[in-house]
Structures are given as C-alpha cells and as structure tokens.
Design a protein around this motif. Structure first.
Motif, PDB file in Angstrom:
ATOM      1  N   PHE A 162      -9.759 -11.053 -11.022  1.00  0.00           N
ATOM      2  CA  PHE A 162     -10.474  -9.758 -10.082  1.00  0.00           C
ATOM      3  C   PHE A 162      -9.021  -8.679  -9.522  1.00  0.00           C
ATOM      4  CE2 PHE A 162     -11.676 -12.682  -7.211  1.00  0.00           C
ATOM      5  CZ  PHE A 162     -11.311 -11.795  -5.979  1.00  0.00           C
ATOM      6  N   GLY A 163      -7.784  -9.549  -9.583  1.00  0.00           N
ATOM      7  CA  GLY A 163      -7.173  -9.274  -9.094  1.00  0.00           C
ATOM      8  C   GLY A 163      -5.679  -8.853 -10.505  1.00  0.00           C
ATOM      9  N   GLN A 164      -4.735  -9.613 -10.397  1.00  0.00           N
ATOM     10  CA  GLN A 164      -3.441  -9.786 -11.519  1.00  0.00           C
ATOM     11  C   GLN A 164      -3.125  -8.752 -11.003  1.00  0.00           C
ATOM     12  OE1 GLN A 164      -4.652 -10.662 -15.061  1.00  0.00           O
ATOM     13  NE2 GLN A 164      -6.508 -11.612 -14.755  1.00  0.00           N
ATOM     14  N   LYS A 165      -3.480  -7.186 -10.844  1.00  0.00           N
ATOM     15  CA  LYS A 165      -2.379  -6.036 -11.144  1.00  0.00           C
ATOM     16  C   LYS A 165      -2.709  -5.104  -9.975  1.00  0.00           C
ATOM     17  CE  LYS A 165      -0.738  -5.819 -15.937  1.00  0.00           C
ATOM     18  NZ  LYS A 165       0.754  -5.757 -15.554  1.00  0.00           N
ATOM     19  N   GLY A 166      -2.447  -4.105  -8.998  1.00  0.00           N
ATOM     20  CA  GLY A 166      -2.776  -3.038  -8.658  1.00  0.00           C
ATOM     21  C   GLY A 166      -3.363  -3.683  -7.188  1.00  0.00           C
ATOM     22  N   THR A 167      -4.381  -3.526  -6.351  1.00  0.00           N
ATOM     23  CA  THR A 167      -4.319  -3.867  -5.178  1.00  0.00           C
ATOM     24  C   THR A 167      -4.285  -4.815  -4.367  1.00  0.00           C
ATOM     25  OG1 THR A 167      -5.767  -1.225  -5.000  1.00  0.00           O
ATOM     26  CG2 THR A 167      -6.189  -3.476  -3.256  1.00  0.00           C
ATOM     27  N   TYR A 168      -4.765  -6.127  -5.115  1.00  0.00           N
ATOM     28  CA  TYR A 168      -4.427  -7.319  -4.665  1.00  0.00           C
ATOM     29  C   TYR A 168      -3.279  -7.762  -4.686  1.00  0.00           C
ATOM     30  CZ  TYR A 168      -9.850  -8.065  -4.061  1.00  0.00           C
ATOM     31  OH  TYR A 168     -10.745  -8.274  -3.370  1.00  0.00           O
ATOM     32  N   VAL A 169      -3.294  -7.527  -5.638  1.00  0.00           N
ATOM     33  CA  VAL A 169      -1.514  -7.876  -5.751  1.00  0.00           C
ATOM     34  C   VAL A 169      -0.355  -6.977  -4.338  1.00  0.00           C
ATOM     35  CG1 VAL A 169       0.999  -8.430  -6.632  1.00  0.00           C
ATOM     36  CG2 VAL A 169      -1.493  -8.521  -7.908  1.00  0.00           C
ATOM     37  N   GLU A 170      -0.550  -5.652  -4.142  1.00  0.00           N
ATOM     38  CA  GLU A 170       0.015  -5.235  -2.866  1.00  0.00           C
ATOM     39  C   GLU A 170      -0.173  -6.343  -1.479  1.00  0.00           C
ATOM     40  OE1 GLU A 170       1.049  -0.557  -2.981  1.00  0.00           O
ATOM     41  OE2 GLU A 170      -0.380  -0.838  -4.720  1.00  0.00           O
ATOM     42  N   ALA A 171      -1.752  -6.155  -1.422  1.00  0.00           N
ATOM     43  CA  ALA A 171      -2.059  -6.775  -0.656  1.00  0.00           C
ATOM     44  C   ALA A 171      -1.268  -8.664  -0.417  1.00  0.00           C
ATOM     45  CB  ALA A 171      -3.529  -7.049  -0.167  1.00  0.00           C
TER      46      ALA A 171
ATOM     47  N   GLY B  42       4.225  -8.988  -5.593  1.00  0.00           N
ATOM     48  CA  GLY B  42       4.452  -9.737  -5.211  1.00  0.00           C
ATOM     49  C   GLY B  42       4.915 -10.612  -4.682  1.00  0.00           C
ATOM     50  N   GLY B  43       6.065  -9.652  -3.124  1.00  0.00           N
ATOM     51  CA  GLY B  43       6.973  -9.905  -2.385  1.00  0.00           C
ATOM     52  C   GLY B  43       8.100 -10.693  -2.649  1.00  0.00           C
ATOM     53  N   PHE B  44       7.945 -11.409  -1.864  1.00  0.00           N
ATOM     54  CA  PHE B  44       9.641 -12.402  -2.366  1.00  0.00           C
ATOM     55  C   PHE B  44       9.589 -13.265  -2.751  1.00  0.00           C
ATOM     56  CE2 PHE B  44      11.125 -11.034   2.382  1.00  0.00           C
ATOM     57  CZ  PHE B  44      12.661 -10.196   2.271  1.00  0.00           C
ATOM     58  N   THR B  45       8.568 -14.096  -3.152  1.00  0.00           N
ATOM     59  CA  THR B  45       7.974 -15.201  -3.863  1.00  0.00           C
ATOM     60  C   THR B  45       8.464 -14.910  -5.018  1.00  0.00           C
ATOM     61  OG1 THR B  45       6.937 -16.044  -1.600  1.00  0.00           O
ATOM     62  CG2 THR B  45       6.442 -16.655  -3.593  1.00  0.00           C
ATOM     63  N   GLU B  46       7.471 -13.645  -5.496  1.00  0.00           N
ATOM     64  CA  GLU B  46       7.503 -13.363  -6.718  1.00  0.00           C
ATOM     65  C   GLU B  46       8.467 -12.798  -7.947  1.00  0.00           C
ATOM     66  OE1 GLU B  46       4.473 -13.721  -9.936  1.00  0.00           O
ATOM     67  OE2 GLU B  46       4.947 -15.021  -8.029  1.00  0.00           O
TER      68      GLU B  46
ATOM     69  N   GLY C 296       0.876  -1.169  -0.301  1.00  0.00           N
ATOM     70  CA  GLY C 296      -0.352   0.136  -0.108  1.00  0.00           C
ATOM     71  C   GLY C 296       0.980   1.309  -0.007  1.00  0.00           C
ATOM     72  N   GLN C 297       1.852   1.265  -0.929  1.00  0.00           N
ATOM     73  CA  GLN C 297       2.981   2.633  -0.635  1.00  0.00           C
ATOM     74  C   GLN C 297       2.464   3.150  -1.523  1.00  0.00           C
ATOM     75  OE1 GLN C 297       6.201   0.538  -1.437  1.00  0.00           O
ATOM     76  NE2 GLN C 297       6.548   0.364   0.503  1.00  0.00           N
ATOM     77  N   TYR C 298       1.242   3.166  -3.206  1.00  0.00           N
ATOM     78  CA  TYR C 298       1.664   3.952  -4.393  1.00  0.00           C
ATOM     79  C   TYR C 298       0.629   5.001  -3.930  1.00  0.00           C
ATOM     80  CZ  TYR C 298       5.660   1.956  -6.128  1.00  0.00           C
ATOM     81  OH  TYR C 298       7.418   0.552  -6.751  1.00  0.00           O
TER      82      TYR C 298
ATOM     83  N   PRO D 139      -7.179   0.937   0.567  1.00  0.00           N
ATOM     84  CA  PRO D 139      -7.550   0.190   0.074  1.00  0.00           C
ATOM     85  C   PRO D 139      -6.541  -1.704   0.041  1.00  0.00           C
ATOM     86  CG  PRO D 139      -7.567   1.710  -1.677  1.00  0.00           C
ATOM     87  CD  PRO D 139      -7.274   2.448   0.334  1.00  0.00           C
ATOM     88  N   VAL D 140      -5.403  -1.603   0.543  1.00  0.00           N
ATOM     89  CA  VAL D 140      -5.171  -2.101   0.932  1.00  0.00           C
ATOM     90  C   VAL D 140      -5.114  -3.057   1.956  1.00  0.00           C
ATOM     91  CG1 VAL D 140      -2.272  -3.413   0.209  1.00  0.00           C
ATOM     92  CG2 VAL D 140      -3.179  -1.641  -0.819  1.00  0.00           C
ATOM     93  N   LYS D 141      -5.335  -2.350   3.008  1.00  0.00           N
ATOM     94  CA  LYS D 141      -5.630  -2.709   4.066  1.00  0.00           C
ATOM     95  C   LYS D 141      -7.077  -3.375   4.279  1.00  0.00           C
ATOM     96  CE  LYS D 141      -7.431  -0.546   8.491  1.00  0.00           C
ATOM     97  NZ  LYS D 141      -6.801  -2.138   9.671  1.00  0.00           N
ATOM     98  N   ALA D 142      -8.158  -2.822   3.712  1.00  0.00           N
ATOM     99  CA  ALA D 142      -9.442  -3.383   3.315  1.00  0.00           C
ATOM    100  C   ALA D 142      -9.608  -5.180   2.324  1.00  0.00           C
ATOM    101  CB  ALA D 142      -9.794  -2.452   2.751  1.00  0.00           C
ATOM    102  N   CYS D 143      -8.666  -5.257   1.766  1.00  0.00           N
ATOM    103  CA  CYS D 143      -8.429  -6.219   0.528  1.00  0.00           C
ATOM    104  C   CYS D 143      -7.610  -7.465   1.836  1.00  0.00           C
ATOM    105  CB  CYS D 143      -7.173  -5.996  -0.107  1.00  0.00           C
ATOM    106  SG  CYS D 143      -6.955  -7.043  -1.210  1.00  0.00           S
ATOM    107  N   ILE D 144      -6.864  -7.043   2.863  1.00  0.00           N
ATOM    108  CA  ILE D 144      -6.177  -8.132   3.641  1.00  0.00           C
ATOM    109  C   ILE D 144      -7.092  -8.420   4.262  1.00  0.00           C
ATOM    110  CG2 ILE D 144      -4.773  -8.670   5.643  1.00  0.00           C
ATOM    111  CD1 ILE D 144      -2.583  -6.759   3.468  1.00  0.00           C
ATOM    112  N   ASP D 145      -8.186  -7.215   5.205  1.00  0.00           N
ATOM    113  CA  ASP D 145      -8.512  -7.744   6.116  1.00  0.00           C
ATOM    114  C   ASP D 145      -9.830  -8.450   5.937  1.00  0.00           C
ATOM    115  OD1 ASP D 145      -7.775  -6.131   8.063  1.00  0.00           O
ATOM    116  OD2 ASP D 145      -8.190  -4.288   8.116  1.00  0.00           O
TER     117      ASP D 145
END
Length: 389
Positions: A92-101, A283-287, A50-52, A57-63
């Motif tokens: 409904f993801g692939q890019k943006g908020t969901y991938v940040e989460a 996508g974090g370390f994994t990606e 959730g930096q950019y 929205p990123v918080k809500a996606c996780i919660d």
C-alpha cells in the motif's frame, strides 16, 4: 542502536504578503515535518519529510504505522530499517506518503548513527570528495497575484541582480505559469539583467506537454541556459525523451519520483541528463545512494533536490559531498560534472532560523557541516515557535 522514542513535529510559517507562485501553486506558507529519534543511550537524531503536500499525513504515517515497528526492533540500523519498512508497506506504499515517512526516519537514523559514532554522515557513506558545495539561488518565482508579465518584469530583474550581488553566479528561475511569449520575455529579462557570465537554470515544475516544452526549450537554448528542470509531468517518460531529443539544454527531473524502483524506470525510459532525488522524499540517504549509483551507470548526473527546512539542506549537503565527479575530470566544473546545491531565495524561516548556527553563503558555496551526524544543532525554542502539531 535501540530506539527509545520517536517524536514528530509539523512546522508551519505563514508568509503573508511575501507569498509567491510556481506554475503549479501559490505558496502562502512554509511547511514541513521533522522527526526526532532518541536511542536508549539518550542520543538524538533528526530527519525530515512531508514537504510537498500536507505534512499531517506523513506525521500520521510515522506515529501510527512506522514508529511502533521501529521501536520494536532490537537494533535500528538505517539501511536495515529502511528496507524493512518499505517491504512491510509495499502493498500500500511504494510512492508518496509512506516513502516520505520512511525518508524522514532514514535521515534521522543516519544522523543518530553518526552522533553515536562521533562521525559525519558523509564519513559513514564512504567519505567526502569536497568540503563545500557550489550553491545556486532559486529565484524568479511569480509574485504578481494577477500574473501580469509587464508588472512582473522590473521586479524580476531587480531580484536576480540582487542575488548576483549577494554572491551567486548560478541562478534558477521559474517558468510555466504564463503563455510562452510572456515567459520568453521573463527568460530574456533575466539573461539581460545578469549578463552572460551567470549560469542560468529554468524550472517548469512539469507545466508543459512535450510539444510546448520543446518550444520553451528552444528559447532556453537561445539564451544559453544550462538546465531545463521538469519540462513535462513526471509520468510522461516518452515526453521527457522527446524533449531531450529536440533541444540542446540539458534536461533534469526526478524530484517527484520515489525509491530506486521509480528512478530505475525514470532513468531508463526518460533518459534525462540530470536526476534530482530529494532525500526527504525518495527514501533518505539509504535510497539516494542507490539512485546515484543507478544514474551513474546510465551516464546521468545526480543533483539532489532541496526544498524543506535546515534539516533537509544539511542532509543534501552531506549527500552532495560524497558524490563523485560524473564524469571525472582533473578540474571539477559545477553542474557540468560536479554536484551543486539548491539554496532557495524565497522566505524560509524553517531553514534560516531553525539552527543554532544557520547556513551562510560563502564565495557562492555552502560549507558541508563537519560535526557528527548531519552536523547541525536544532534551536529547540525556534522549533516550538513554528510547531503546530
């Protein structure tokens, strides 16, 4: 490794008169979103996303969407969780908020796994090639609210001279907000201020079309710049290729790209020299491991982008430590074939005040934390001080 609870924290620090500008936006505050995962054994791991844009929205996606799925898993190993969450949100993801989460959760799970096993994340990823990483200071933002270059130049020169005095011999400046002639004056001012021995990079934050970027790239060539970051918008792959073919300065980009799928297309179509995945976004370390492997098969270097809090910086340092030289030489050369780390010089209390032991520049480098997981300890009092949600 069963997860007991997942907590999210939106952090915000107003900058007041210290605000600054890139080609795209004003920065009146520093914001980020941290996630804390706690195992049933009571071990804690931290991640960031959730930096950019807005962190909410990123918080809500996780919660509301991702955390319940992770909590339901009998075991939460990082790569399995990341792949599962991406697959379940692909439609409904692939890019943006969901991938940040997903990025935030992935980083936290790697941190948790490292703390559980008593080993740094770098060890879990296969081991370190280096114990410290060369840092470049990001400076040269626009500070005059009226965007007058004549008023900006003296302060710009003073700032970069100060950063060199602080121990940096590699600096990045911002361009793209002013007409080419005025930004050319800024480029010339920085080079003249620091001399020829300081490695300089420029970041346009995708301010140009290809034709304009080529004109700017030739100015950077003239002044011996070592990198031209995000010359055109991320979607303009043909524009990236056109710019790279027309100038000598190495071209970088990718901070606004997501997952190995996005980077596959970006690398193959744009043919950049340097890819810049942001662990808290892509996508974090994994990606990021997958992206770095993909980049190496196309002869591109990987230099992780860093923007957020101390958690983001710690993650990037762990990642930089495990990246091999590209290509290998007996004597590593920072940026040329060895990864470097971004250490932004604008005010950032979320980085500089969030840890019990803050990061310190030493001989132009940042040490890779040696403790378990990310190797950092969050100052919980500071966390609550800056928490807004």
């Amino acid at each position: 490794m069963k997860i007991e609870c997942i907590d999210t924290f939106v952090l915000r620090v107003p900058l007041g008169a210290r605000r600054f500008y890139s080609s795209q936006a004003a920065f009146p505050e520093r914001t980020s979103m941290l996630v804390r995962v706690t195992s049933t054994d009571g071990v804690v791991g931290w991640g960031e996303g959730g930096q950019y844009g807005p962190a909410e929205p990123v918080k809500a996606c996780i919660d509301e969407v991702l955390a319940p799925q992770v909590l339901a898993m009998p075991e939460a190993m990082p790569a399995v969780v990341a792949e599962t969450l991406y697959a379940r949100t692909r439609d409904f993801g692939q890019k943006g908020t969901y991938v940040e989460a997903i990025s935030a959760i992935d980083i936290a799970l790697w941190d948790l796994l490292g703390r559980t096993l008593g080993a740094p994340v770098s060890t879990l990823l296969g081991g370190r090639f280096r114990e410290r990483v060369k840092a470049y200071g990001t400076s040269g933002y626009y500070t005059d609210p009226e965007f007058r270059a004549d008023r900006d130049l003296p302060g710009l020169a003073e700032a970069v001279i100060g950063h060199v005095a602080d121990g940096f011999d590699m600096l990045k400046m911002k361009i793209g907000l002013l007409p080419i002639a005025q930004d050319a004056a800024r480029i010339r001012t920085v080079r003249e201020a620091v001399g020829d021995d300081v490695v300089l990079l420029a970041d346009a934050n995708h301010a140009y079309n290809a034709a304009t970027a080529i004109r700017v790239g030739r100015v950077l060539d003239e002044h011996g710049f070592a990198c031209f970051e995000e010359p055109v918008v991320p979607e303009d792959r043909a524009g990236y290729s056109r710019v790279r073919s027309a100038v000598d300065v190495p071209i970088s980009g990718g901070e606004a790209e997501f997952t190995r799928y996005g980077f596959r297309d970006f690398i193959e179509q744009a043919r950049v020299d340097i890819v810049q995945p942001d662990l808290c976004v892509c996508g974090g370390f994994t990606e990021t491991q997958r992206i770095a492997t993909l980049a190496s098969t196309h002869g591109a270097r990987t230099v992780p982008h860093v923007w957020g809090s101390a958690v983001a910086l710690a993650a990037a340092l762990q990642m930089c430590s495990v990246l091999p030289l590209s290509p290998y030489t007996l004597r590593p050369i920072p940026l040329q074939n060895e990864p470097v780390i971004e250490f932004d010089r604008t005010p950032n209390p979320l980085r500089d005040e969030l840890l019990v032991e803050p990061f310190r520049l030493r001989d132009g480098h940042l040490d890779v934390p040696t403790g378990a997981g990310l190797g950092i300890e969050i100052d919980l009092d500071q966390l609550e001080r800056y928490r807004t949600a």
